[in-house]
Write an enzyme that holds these catalytic residues in place. Structure first.
Site, short mmCIF file in Angstrom:
data_model
loop_
_atom_site.label_atom_id
_atom_site.label_comp_id
_atom_site.label_asym_id
_atom_site.label_seq_id
_atom_site.Cartn_x
_atom_site.Cartn_y
_atom_site.Cartn_z
N SER A 114 118.44 6.86 29.61
CA SER A 114 118.00 8.25 29.63
C SER A 114 118.39 8.91 30.95
O SER A 114 119.58 8.99 31.26
CB SER A 114 116.49 8.31 29.36
OG SER A 114 116.08 9.61 29.03
N ASP A 271 118.70 10.85 17.98
CA ASP A 271 118.05 11.05 19.28
C ASP A 271 117.95 12.55 19.55
O ASP A 271 118.93 13.18 19.93
CB ASP A 271 118.86 10.35 20.37
CG ASP A 271 118.20 10.39 21.73
OD1 ASP A 271 117.24 11.17 21.90
OD2 ASP A 271 118.64 9.66 22.63
N HIS A 299 115.65 8.10 20.28
CA HIS A 299 115.88 7.90 21.72
C HIS A 299 115.79 6.42 22.07
O HIS A 299 116.55 5.92 22.90
CB HIS A 299 114.84 8.71 22.50
CG HIS A 299 115.16 8.87 23.94
ND1 HIS A 299 116.36 9.40 24.39
CD2 HIS A 299 114.45 8.58 25.07
CE1 HIS A 299 116.37 9.44 25.71
NE2 HIS A 299 115.23 8.94 26.14
#
Length: 323
Positions: A114, A271, A299
């Site tokens: 991320s 995502d 995600h």
């Protein structure tokens, strides 16, 4: 293929990185193995023990750290008197260089999740000579377009949650830079204002970016919630401190700087936090990268994503060759 067994650090410490900050670090696995550094998400999360398990502990010297203001690093972003002006992308990259030198590492693999993928990409673009490979998941590039999607665009998919998200802000702040508006609340001298803002921000996060139960539970910790919200809004409200031209994306613009660095990108097709199209453009701007798309994953790319990440670190441990 399952994750490697749980392991404990064989060394750890607090590194003085200047500006009154001390960064927590730890090393796991084989002290003589291939060096790898793990960059957690957020910004403002922490290096969780589970991140150690994406590497063969017999093959890797695994370095984890809590970025400035996060986790066990001091001072914490949750403390209202912590100076956030010395917490920027440039500061975090400088911290990585200090840690690399402190540990006597010449070059290392960079693994990021991320926000950690944004930091890892920019670090590799800035210091290409010290990065052997990149392994990234839940990939983002930190562009203003991505922030606009996360704070406004997803309101078309989650309208009720977005209405609550906007309701916490003064009416005259709802049409501008939403992360910056939230950050002003999180810098308020009134603890009640800060706490309401932190809860509203993390409620929006959990509504739009589903995560494993353990990750959601951390938002119930007031200290984590405050530090996380304050750090994320600080970065998002300031273009991730990536400089001019970030409306369309500095990281993709500068992808040519990654030439010669092999990389693996692992992305869930669903995502919402980091849309596949962004990663697709990054992949095509970076010919040395491989893109693994995990169908019907979000995600957190789940078991299939874990298998792809393990395959990548195993491959790079063998010098980049497949089994």
């Amino acid at each position: 293929m399952s994750l490697y067994p749980e392991i404990e650090p064989y060394d750890h410490g607090m590194l003085d990185v200047g500006d009154g900050n001390h960064v927590y670090w730890e090393t796991c696995g084989n002290p003589h193995g291939k060096p790898a550094v793990v960059l957690h998400g957020g910004p403002g999360s922490r290096a969780s023990p589970g991140l150690r398990r994406y590497f063969d502990p017999a093959a890797y010297r695994i370095v984890l750290l809590d970025q400035r203001g996060a986790g066990r690093s001091l001072p914490r972003a949750s403390a209202p008197d912590t100076d956030m002006s010395v917490n920027t992308t440039a500061h975090l990259m400088a911290d990585l260089e200090r840690l690399r030198v402190h540990l006597g590492i010449e070059r290392w693999l960079v693994w990021g999740v991320s926000w950690g993928s944004v930091l890892g990409l920019r670090y590799a673009q800035t210091h290409p000579g010290v990065v052997t490979e990149l392994v990234l998941t839940g990939v983002a590039t930190g562009s203003n377009a991505e922030v606009a999607l996360l704070t406004r665009g997803l309101g078309n998919i989650f309208p009720e949650a977005h209405e609550r998200f906007l309701a916490e802000l003064p009416p005259d702040a709802r049409d501008g830079n939403l992360p910056a508006a939230y950050n002003r609340l999180l810098e308020s001298p009134d603890p009640a204002v800060r706490e309401r803002a932190a809860r509203a921000w993390t409620d929006w996060e959990t509504a739009t970016i589903p995560a494993p139960p353990g990750s959601v539970a951390r938002y119930q910790d007031p200290d984590f919630r405050m530090g996380f919200a304050r750090t994320v809004t600080h970065y998002w409200g300031n273009d991730h401190f990536l400089g001019d031209g970030n409306d369309e994306g500095v990281v993709i613009r500068d992808a040519h700087l990654l030439k010669g660095i092999p990389g693996t990108l692992v992305q869930g097709s669903l995502d919402f936090g980091n849309l596949l199209g962004i990663v697709w453009r990054l992949h095509h701007a970076w010919p040395d990268s491989d893109l693994v798309i995990v169908d019907e994953a979000g995600h957190d790319a789940g078991t299939t994503g874990d298998e792809a990440l393990l395959a990548a670190t195993d491959k790079y441990a063998r010098g980049g060759t497949a089994e």
